[in-house]
Scaffold this motif. Structure first.
Motif, PDB file in Angstrom:
ATOM      1  N   ARG A  73       4.629   7.544  -8.517  1.00 35.13           N
ATOM      2  CA  ARG A  73       4.542   8.799  -9.262  1.00 35.13           C
ATOM      3  C   ARG A  73       4.403  10.013  -8.341  1.00 35.13           C
ATOM      4  NH1 ARG A  73       3.967   7.941 -14.836  1.00 35.13           N
ATOM      5  NH2 ARG A  73       3.388   5.802 -15.268  1.00 35.13           N
ATOM      6  N   ASN A  74       4.921   9.861  -7.101  1.00 33.83           N
ATOM      7  CA  ASN A  74       4.990  10.949  -6.137  1.00 33.83           C
ATOM      8  C   ASN A  74       3.622  11.541  -5.819  1.00 33.83           C
ATOM      9  OD1 ASN A  74       6.408  12.538  -4.366  1.00 33.83           O
ATOM     10  ND2 ASN A  74       6.876  14.109  -5.876  1.00 33.83           N
ATOM     11  N   LYS A  75       2.605  10.697  -5.703  1.00 35.94           N
ATOM     12  CA  LYS A  75       1.257  11.198  -5.463  1.00 35.94           C
ATOM     13  C   LYS A  75       0.999  11.527  -4.003  1.00 35.94           C
ATOM     14  CE  LYS A  75      -1.116   9.484  -9.434  1.00 35.94           C
ATOM     15  NZ  LYS A  75      -2.304   8.913  -9.959  1.00 35.94           N
ATOM     16  N   TYR A  76       1.192  10.574  -3.089  1.00 37.53           N
ATOM     17  CA  TYR A  76       0.872  10.775  -1.674  1.00 37.53           C
ATOM     18  C   TYR A  76       2.058  10.350  -0.801  1.00 37.53           C
ATOM     19  CZ  TYR A  76      -3.780  10.772  -3.738  1.00 37.53           C
ATOM     20  OH  TYR A  76      -4.874  11.028  -4.523  1.00 37.53           O
ATOM     21  N   PRO A  77       3.121  11.149  -0.757  1.00 39.58           N
ATOM     22  CA  PRO A  77       4.293  10.716   0.013  1.00 39.58           C
ATOM     23  C   PRO A  77       4.051  10.670   1.523  1.00 39.58           C
ATOM     24  CG  PRO A  77       4.623  12.914  -0.847  1.00 39.58           C
ATOM     25  CD  PRO A  77       3.356  12.395  -1.459  1.00 39.58           C
ATOM     26  N   LYS A  78       3.193  11.536   2.047  1.00 38.30           N
ATOM     27  CA  LYS A  78       2.921  11.510   3.489  1.00 38.30           C
ATOM     28  C   LYS A  78       2.147  10.249   3.881  1.00 38.30           C
ATOM     29  CE  LYS A  78       3.077  16.455   4.115  1.00 38.30           C
ATOM     30  NZ  LYS A  78       2.354  17.663   4.455  1.00 38.30           N
TER      31      LYS A  78
ATOM     32  N   LEU B  50       0.827  -1.209   0.000  1.00 39.72           N
ATOM     33  CA  LEU B  50       0.000   0.000   0.000  1.00 39.72           C
ATOM     34  C   LEU B  50       0.863   1.263   0.000  1.00 39.72           C
ATOM     35  CD1 LEU B  50      -2.793  -1.034   2.530  1.00 39.72           C
ATOM     36  CD2 LEU B  50      -3.014  -0.742   0.052  1.00 39.72           C
ATOM     37  N   ALA B  51       1.982   1.227   0.718  1.00 37.46           N
ATOM     38  CA  ALA B  51       2.874   2.385   0.757  1.00 37.46           C
ATOM     39  C   ALA B  51       3.507   2.638  -0.607  1.00 37.46           C
ATOM     40  CB  ALA B  51       3.955   2.182   1.807  1.00 37.46           C
ATOM     41  N   ILE B  52       3.933   1.588  -1.271  1.00 40.60           N
ATOM     42  CA  ILE B  52       4.539   1.754  -2.598  1.00 40.60           C
ATOM     43  C   ILE B  52       3.508   2.274  -3.588  1.00 40.60           C
ATOM     44  CG2 ILE B  52       5.518   0.475  -4.544  1.00 40.60           C
ATOM     45  CD1 ILE B  52       7.099  -1.145  -2.483  1.00 40.60           C
ATOM     46  N   LEU B  53       2.282   1.795  -3.488  1.00 46.48           N
ATOM     47  CA  LEU B  53       1.234   2.332  -4.367  1.00 46.48           C
ATOM     48  C   LEU B  53       0.944   3.795  -4.055  1.00 46.48           C
ATOM     49  CD1 LEU B  53      -1.255  -0.662  -4.542  1.00 46.48           C
ATOM     50  CD2 LEU B  53       0.246   0.190  -6.351  1.00 46.48           C
ATOM     51  N   SER B  54       1.093   4.190  -2.802  1.00 42.80           N
ATOM     52  CA  SER B  54       0.843   5.584  -2.420  1.00 42.80           C
ATOM     53  C   SER B  54       1.925   6.527  -2.923  1.00 42.80           C
ATOM     54  CB  SER B  54       0.753   5.716  -0.894  1.00 42.80           C
ATOM     55  OG  SER B  54      -0.356   5.039  -0.404  1.00 42.80           O
ATOM     56  N   ILE B  55       3.169   6.078  -2.944  1.00 42.18           N
ATOM     57  CA  ILE B  55       4.240   6.979  -3.387  1.00 42.18           C
ATOM     58  C   ILE B  55       4.529   6.854  -4.873  1.00 42.18           C
ATOM     59  CG2 ILE B  55       5.316   7.043  -1.122  1.00 42.18           C
ATOM     60  CD1 ILE B  55       7.483   5.162  -2.198  1.00 42.18           C
TER      61      ILE B  55
END
Length: 153
Positions: free
Chosen positions: A87-92, A80-85
């Motif tokens: 293309r730099n979409k949701y780094p927090k 889930l973390a890798i999917l969140s970051i």
């Protein structure tokens, strides 16, 4: 993919978890008590009498199951973390998920796998602190010649 280092470190942490936690869990849960008594018990329980073999085997088997559950939780949160970051979409959000994966590694292994958890905490720190500039936007602003726009009018 802009956050290549975060993804690489996160995947390296998951691979180490799979090798060590998954390997231990798979080995111990598929082992019989007689095999445990002849191979593992002499190494782990030096100086303990042979009458505690079954109790020791049950304790190690419970630990192996605990490692397997922790591994499953870590894999889910890192994915889930890798999917969140991506293309730099949701780094927090990715940083929070990496922190949860690190805590799951720590508590799931009873602080045995702290070097692996350190990888997840490092990745979370990179997600929070590293700023990535959009190269296309910077080049467009720096290469734009404002005088040529006014001379055409």
């Amino acid at each position: 993919m802009k956050r290549k280092w975060e993804v690489i470190i996160g995947i390296a942490g998951v691979m180490l978890c799979v090798i060590f936690l998954g390997g231990f869990s798979l080995t111990i849960t598929s082992m019989e008590e007689s095999t445990y008594q002849t191979t593992v018990f002499p190494i782990l329980q030096e100086g303990v009498s042979k009458e505690y073999v079954s109790e020791s085997f049950e304790a190690v088997k419970a630990l192996a199951i605990w490692f397997g559950v922790a591994l499953l939780i870590v894999v889910i949160f890192v994915a889930l973390a890798i999917l969140s970051i991506w293309r730099n979409k949701y780094p927090k959000r990715g940083a929070v998920l990496f922190i949860i994966a690190g805590l799951a590694t720590l508590f799931g292994t009873q602080f045995i796998a702290f070097p692996i958890a350190f990888l997840f905490f490092t990745t979370a720190g990179l997600c929070l602190l590293r700023k990535i500039k959009d190269k296309e936007g910077v080049e467009n602003v720096s290469n734009k010649n404002y005088k040529s726009d006014f001379t055409r009018i």
